[in-house]
Design a protein around this motif. Structure first.
Motif, PDB file in Angstrom:
ATOM      1  N   ALA A  94       0.835  -1.202   0.000  1.00 17.23           N
ATOM      2  CA  ALA A  94       0.000   0.000   0.000  1.00 17.23           C
ATOM      3  C   ALA A  94       0.872   1.255   0.000  1.00 17.23           C
ATOM      4  CB  ALA A  94      -0.928  -0.004   1.219  1.00 17.23           C
ATOM      5  N   ASP A  95       0.467   2.245  -0.790  1.00 12.48           N
ATOM      6  CA  ASP A  95       1.147   3.533  -0.920  1.00 12.48           C
ATOM      7  C   ASP A  95       2.438   3.472  -1.729  1.00 12.48           C
ATOM      8  OD1 ASP A  95      -0.730   5.098   0.612  1.00 12.48           O
ATOM      9  OD2 ASP A  95       0.085   4.118   2.395  1.00 12.48           O
ATOM     10  N   ALA A  96       2.728   2.319  -2.344  1.00 13.08           N
ATOM     11  CA  ALA A  96       3.919   2.242  -3.192  1.00 13.08           C
ATOM     12  C   ALA A  96       3.698   3.071  -4.457  1.00 13.08           C
ATOM     13  CB  ALA A  96       4.223   0.791  -3.566  1.00 13.08           C
ATOM     14  N   PRO A  97       4.654   3.915  -4.827  1.00 10.78           N
ATOM     15  CA  PRO A  97       4.499   4.734  -6.036  1.00 10.78           C
ATOM     16  C   PRO A  97       5.014   4.007  -7.274  1.00 10.78           C
ATOM     17  CG  PRO A  97       6.445   5.427  -4.845  1.00 10.78           C
ATOM     18  CD  PRO A  97       5.855   4.278  -4.055  1.00 10.78           C
ATOM     19  N   VAL A  98       4.365   4.228  -8.413  1.00 14.33           N
ATOM     20  CA  VAL A  98       4.772   3.619  -9.682  1.00 14.33           C
ATOM     21  C   VAL A  98       4.692   4.696 -10.764  1.00 14.33           C
ATOM     22  CG1 VAL A  98       4.219   1.898 -11.453  1.00 14.33           C
ATOM     23  CG2 VAL A  98       3.947   1.317  -9.040  1.00 14.33           C
ATOM     24  N   TRP A  99       5.753   4.808 -11.553  1.00 16.97           N
ATOM     25  CA  TRP A  99       5.725   5.762 -12.654  1.00 16.97           C
ATOM     26  C   TRP A  99       4.565   5.453 -13.590  1.00 16.97           C
ATOM     27  CZ3 TRP A  99       8.315   9.775 -11.563  1.00 16.97           C
ATOM     28  CH2 TRP A  99       9.624   9.737 -11.043  1.00 16.97           C
ATOM     29  N   LEU A 100       3.863   6.482 -14.014  1.00 15.83           N
ATOM     30  CA  LEU A 100       2.762   6.291 -14.956  1.00 15.83           C
ATOM     31  C   LEU A 100       3.267   5.671 -16.258  1.00 15.83           C
ATOM     32  CD1 LEU A 100      -0.288   6.961 -14.802  1.00 15.83           C
ATOM     33  CD2 LEU A 100       0.191   8.987 -16.177  1.00 15.83           C
ATOM     34  N   ALA A 101       4.462   6.056 -16.688  1.00 19.03           N
ATOM     35  CA  ALA A 101       5.019   5.539 -17.940  1.00 19.03           C
ATOM     36  C   ALA A 101       5.322   4.049 -17.878  1.00 19.03           C
ATOM     37  CB  ALA A 101       6.283   6.318 -18.311  1.00 19.03           C
ATOM     38  N   ASP A 102       5.343   3.459 -16.663  1.00 21.07           N
ATOM     39  CA  ASP A 102       5.590   2.024 -16.535  1.00 21.07           C
ATOM     40  C   ASP A 102       4.308   1.197 -16.632  1.00 21.07           C
ATOM     41  OD1 ASP A 102       8.313   2.312 -16.242  1.00 21.07           O
ATOM     42  OD2 ASP A 102       8.248   2.424 -14.055  1.00 21.07           O
ATOM     43  N   LEU A 103       3.149   1.854 -16.665  1.00 16.35           N
ATOM     44  CA  LEU A 103       1.876   1.131 -16.759  1.00 16.35           C
ATOM     45  C   LEU A 103       1.617   0.695 -18.200  1.00 16.35           C
ATOM     46  CD1 LEU A 103      -0.442   3.372 -14.531  1.00 16.35           C
ATOM     47  CD2 LEU A 103       0.752   1.277 -13.876  1.00 16.35           C
ATOM     48  N   PRO A 104       0.810  -0.369 -18.391  1.00 14.48           N
ATOM     49  CA  PRO A 104       0.475  -0.801 -19.758  1.00 14.48           C
ATOM     50  C   PRO A 104      -0.368   0.260 -20.473  1.00 14.48           C
ATOM     51  CG  PRO A 104      -0.057  -2.504 -18.121  1.00 14.48           C
ATOM     52  CD  PRO A 104       0.236  -1.253 -17.356  1.00 14.48           C
ATOM     53  N   VAL A 105      -0.190   0.343 -21.791  1.00 15.16           N
ATOM     54  CA  VAL A 105      -1.023   1.222 -22.622  1.00 15.16           C
ATOM     55  C   VAL A 105      -1.775   0.346 -23.626  1.00 15.16           C
ATOM     56  CG1 VAL A 105       0.492   3.208 -22.358  1.00 15.16           C
ATOM     57  CG2 VAL A 105       0.853   1.635 -24.252  1.00 15.16           C
ATOM     58  N   PRO A 106      -2.980   0.736 -24.052  1.00 19.88           N
ATOM     59  CA  PRO A 106      -3.781  -0.090 -24.958  1.00 19.88           C
ATOM     60  C   PRO A 106      -3.017  -0.447 -26.233  1.00 19.88           C
ATOM     61  CG  PRO A 106      -5.102   1.703 -24.080  1.00 19.88           C
ATOM     62  CD  PRO A 106      -3.698   1.972 -23.651  1.00 19.88           C
ATOM     63  N   ASN A 107      -2.998  -1.749 -26.554  1.00 19.63           N
ATOM     64  CA  ASN A 107      -2.344  -2.260 -27.763  1.00 19.63           C
ATOM     65  C   ASN A 107      -0.863  -1.914 -27.842  1.00 19.63           C
ATOM     66  OD1 ASN A 107      -4.874  -3.241 -28.792  1.00 19.63           O
ATOM     67  ND2 ASN A 107      -5.354  -1.151 -29.433  1.00 19.63           N
ATOM     68  N   ASN A 108      -0.264  -1.611 -26.688  1.00 19.68           N
ATOM     69  CA  ASN A 108       1.141  -1.191 -26.638  1.00 19.68           C
ATOM     70  C   ASN A 108       1.419  -0.027 -27.574  1.00 19.68           C
ATOM     71  OD1 ASN A 108       2.042  -3.162 -24.753  1.00 19.68           O
ATOM     72  ND2 ASN A 108       2.015  -4.705 -26.370  1.00 19.68           N
ATOM     73  N   SER A 109       0.425   0.827 -27.784  1.00 13.72           N
ATOM     74  CA  SER A 109       0.535   1.930 -28.732  1.00 13.72           C
ATOM     75  C   SER A 109       0.540   3.266 -27.979  1.00 13.72           C
ATOM     76  CB  SER A 109      -0.631   1.887 -29.726  1.00 13.72           C
ATOM     77  OG  SER A 109      -0.571   2.971 -30.619  1.00 13.72           O
ATOM     78  N   TRP A 110       1.618   4.012 -28.137  1.00 14.21           N
ATOM     79  CA  TRP A 110       1.765   5.309 -27.478  1.00 14.21           C
ATOM     80  C   TRP A 110       1.323   6.430 -28.407  1.00 14.21           C
ATOM     81  CZ3 TRP A 110       3.388   6.964 -22.641  1.00 14.21           C
ATOM     82  CH2 TRP A 110       3.834   5.958 -21.759  1.00 14.21           C
ATOM     83  N   THR A 111       0.470   7.315 -27.899  1.00 13.39           N
ATOM     84  CA  THR A 111       0.142   8.566 -28.582  1.00 13.39           C
ATOM     85  C   THR A 111       1.087   9.657 -28.102  1.00 13.39           C
ATOM     86  OG1 THR A 111      -2.189   7.935 -28.662  1.00 13.39           O
ATOM     87  CG2 THR A 111      -1.679  10.238 -29.075  1.00 13.39           C
ATOM     88  N   PHE A 112       1.360   9.661 -26.804  1.00 16.07           N
ATOM     89  CA  PHE A 112       2.335  10.577 -26.218  1.00 16.07           C
ATOM     90  C   PHE A 112       3.742  10.028 -26.442  1.00 16.07           C
ATOM     91  CE2 PHE A 112      -0.274  12.821 -22.618  1.00 16.07           C
ATOM     92  CZ  PHE A 112      -1.231  13.189 -23.547  1.00 16.07           C
ATOM     93  N   GLU A 113       4.732  10.836 -26.096  1.00 17.09           N
ATOM     94  CA  GLU A 113       6.106  10.381 -25.983  1.00 17.09           C
ATOM     95  C   GLU A 113       6.443  10.288 -24.498  1.00 17.09           C
ATOM     96  OE1 GLU A 113       8.887  12.328 -28.884  1.00 17.09           O
ATOM     97  OE2 GLU A 113       7.103  13.552 -29.258  1.00 17.09           O
ATOM     98  N   ASN A 114       7.507   9.555 -24.173  1.00 15.59           N
ATOM     99  CA  ASN A 114       7.858   9.411 -22.763  1.00 15.59           C
ATOM    100  C   ASN A 114       9.362   9.345 -22.570  1.00 15.59           C
ATOM    101  OD1 ASN A 114       8.596   6.264 -22.284  1.00 15.59           O
ATOM    102  ND2 ASN A 114       7.047   6.456 -23.879  1.00 15.59           N
ATOM    103  N   GLY A 115       9.786   9.770 -21.390  1.00 15.48           N
ATOM    104  CA  GLY A 115      11.204   9.805 -21.047  1.00 15.48           C
ATOM    105  C   GLY A 115      11.474  10.987 -20.136  1.00 15.48           C
ATOM    106  N   ASP A 116      12.731  11.330 -19.934  1.00 11.88           N
ATOM    107  CA  ASP A 116      13.070  12.502 -19.132  1.00 11.88           C
ATOM    108  C   ASP A 116      12.846  13.755 -19.984  1.00 11.88           C
ATOM    109  OD1 ASP A 116      13.771  10.668 -17.269  1.00 11.88           O
ATOM    110  OD2 ASP A 116      15.933  10.976 -17.412  1.00 11.88           O
ATOM    111  N   HIS A 117      12.199  14.774 -19.402  1.00 14.72           N
ATOM    112  CA  HIS A 117      11.896  15.978 -20.179  1.00 14.72           C
ATOM    113  C   HIS A 117      11.717  17.155 -19.233  1.00 14.72           C
ATOM    114  CE1 HIS A 117      11.144  17.172 -24.320  1.00 14.72           C
ATOM    115  NE2 HIS A 117      10.289  18.078 -23.857  1.00 14.72           N
ATOM    116  N   ASP A 118      11.784  18.371 -19.810  1.00 15.54           N
ATOM    117  CA  ASP A 118      11.680  19.552 -18.958  1.00 15.54           C
ATOM    118  C   ASP A 118      10.294  20.179 -19.023  1.00 15.54           C
ATOM    119  OD1 ASP A 118      11.871  22.503 -20.509  1.00 15.54           O
ATOM    120  OD2 ASP A 118      12.550  20.806 -21.718  1.00 15.54           O
ATOM    121  N   VAL A 119       9.924  20.822 -17.926  1.00 12.58           N
ATOM    122  CA  VAL A 119       8.761  21.702 -17.861  1.00 12.58           C
ATOM    123  C   VAL A 119       9.296  23.073 -17.480  1.00 12.58           C
ATOM    124  CG1 VAL A 119       6.555  22.197 -16.761  1.00 12.58           C
ATOM    125  CG2 VAL A 119       7.234  19.813 -17.136  1.00 12.58           C
ATOM    126  N   GLN A 120       9.237  24.008 -18.423  1.00 13.73           N
ATOM    127  CA  GLN A 120       9.758  25.356 -18.173  1.00 13.73           C
ATOM    128  C   GLN A 120      11.180  25.326 -17.602  1.00 13.73           C
ATOM    129  OE1 GLN A 120       8.408  28.407 -18.980  1.00 13.73           O
ATOM    130  NE2 GLN A 120       7.009  27.124 -20.166  1.00 13.73           N
TER     131      GLN A 120
END
Length: 332
Positions: free
Chosen positions: A188-214
């Protein structure tokens, strides 16, 4: 259809479509060609390919921009046959355009060579400005990117559970014993990166990785490329169960985006893509955190990034970034 013919057909069809959209507006909408454009934007994801596509979209009738995109696309097709099959499906049997007038060919080739040199120089200059390597900084104003260093943590045990409000940001993938997307296989309360979760049909619409915000770097981020004239909204769905909360360190645009973009970030749960459980509008230069509680029966989580104010009189492009998003496990 060979790679060169397929590239010519795709670029020709897209050129005519973009021109027609600029002339007649929404009445020119074509679902297949919108799909073609979306697949090109996803495939040409690097800074240099994105610049080629952006220049083409801004000047779809310019033979130099058309030929530059065609040459780059033909190379991508030779490297990825699966991408070729996708483009062939998007085209739906559209006719291959005739070859250009030989008298103009030399001028076009010379123009393409000049355009490629300019793009490469700009790309190299951008890399030099943003690189954190050991090379000397260029003379003049020096720009720097702040890096957020996440604290080293371990997955909480059943005897030392943190409170819901103090779950640590994850530093890597779930442990090998965890079932992908199933929070009941974790403490309980263990954190998991959203990018590590399964995506439908293993198909990404977004990109993922290390990135900057402002200019602030965030690890395991996800982001969408948006354009106020063509692609004003994108969704990315994740599959999960037995998670109770989503937390995002910061949302906003990255350092390469048009500084005038205003972006809306929304979180949807399960099949409801109308009423978000969280919504944030980020103005130019801002970065905001996002938190959303998830219902007990959650089975899907959808992130939507969209341009809040669409002005097609001037095409504005940028990346809408979800910086370091993660979900918190409900446990067994």
């Amino acid at each position: 259809m060979d790679d060169d013919v397929l590239a010519s057909s795709a670029v020709h069809a897209l050129s005519q479509y973009v021109i027609r959209k600029s002339e007649v507006g929404p009445a020119a909408f074509d679902a297949q060609l919108e799909g073609l454009l979306g697949h090109l934007e996803a495939k040409l994801a690097g800074p240099y390919p994105q610049e080629i596509l952006a220049r083409f979209l801004a000047n779809p009738a310019d033979p130099v921009e058309v030929e530059t995109l065609r040459l780059h696309l033909a190379r991508e097709l030779r490297q990825d046959p699966g991408f070729g099959r996708q483009l062939h499906s998007d085209l739906g049997g559209r006719v291959v355009p005739p070859p250009p007038d030989p008298r103009r060919r030399g001028k076009v080739v010379a123009g393409v060579a000049a355009a490629v040199v300019l793009l490469l120089l700009g790309f190299v200059a951008a890399r030099a400005l943003t690189s954190d390597g050991g090379s000397a900084a260029p003379t003049g104003t020096t720009t720097s990117t702040a890096v957020v260093t996440q604290p080293t943590t371990t997955v909480p045990s059943t005897t030392t559970k943190p409170s819901s409000s103090s779950a640590a940001t994850p530093t890597g993938s779930p442990p090998p014993s965890a079932l992908a997307g199933d929070g009941s296989s974790l403490s309980a309360d263990a954190p998991v990166w959203l990018a590590d979760l399964p995506v439908p049909n293993n198909s990404w619409t977004f990109e993922n990785g290390d990135h900057d915000v402002q200019l602030t770097q965030h690890q395991s981020s996800v982001w969408a490329s948006l354009n106020s004239c063509y692609t004003t909204s994108r969704d990315q769905q994740f599959r999960l169960k037995n998670f109770k909360r989503l937390e995002v360190a910061a949302v906003g645009t990255d350092s390469t985006s048009d500084p005038q973009l205003v972006v809306k970030f929304q979180v949807f749960v399960n099949s409801d893509l109308v009423k978000p459980v969280a919504e944030v509008v980020v103005n130019p230069g801002e970065a905001k955190p996002v938190k959303a509680d998830l219902p007990p029966g959650v089975f899907a989580l959808t992130l939507r990034s969209s341009i809040a104010t669409v002005d097609k009189s001037q095409c504005r492009a940028g990346k809408a970034v979800w910086g370091a998003p993660y979900v918190v496990a409900a446990g067994a």
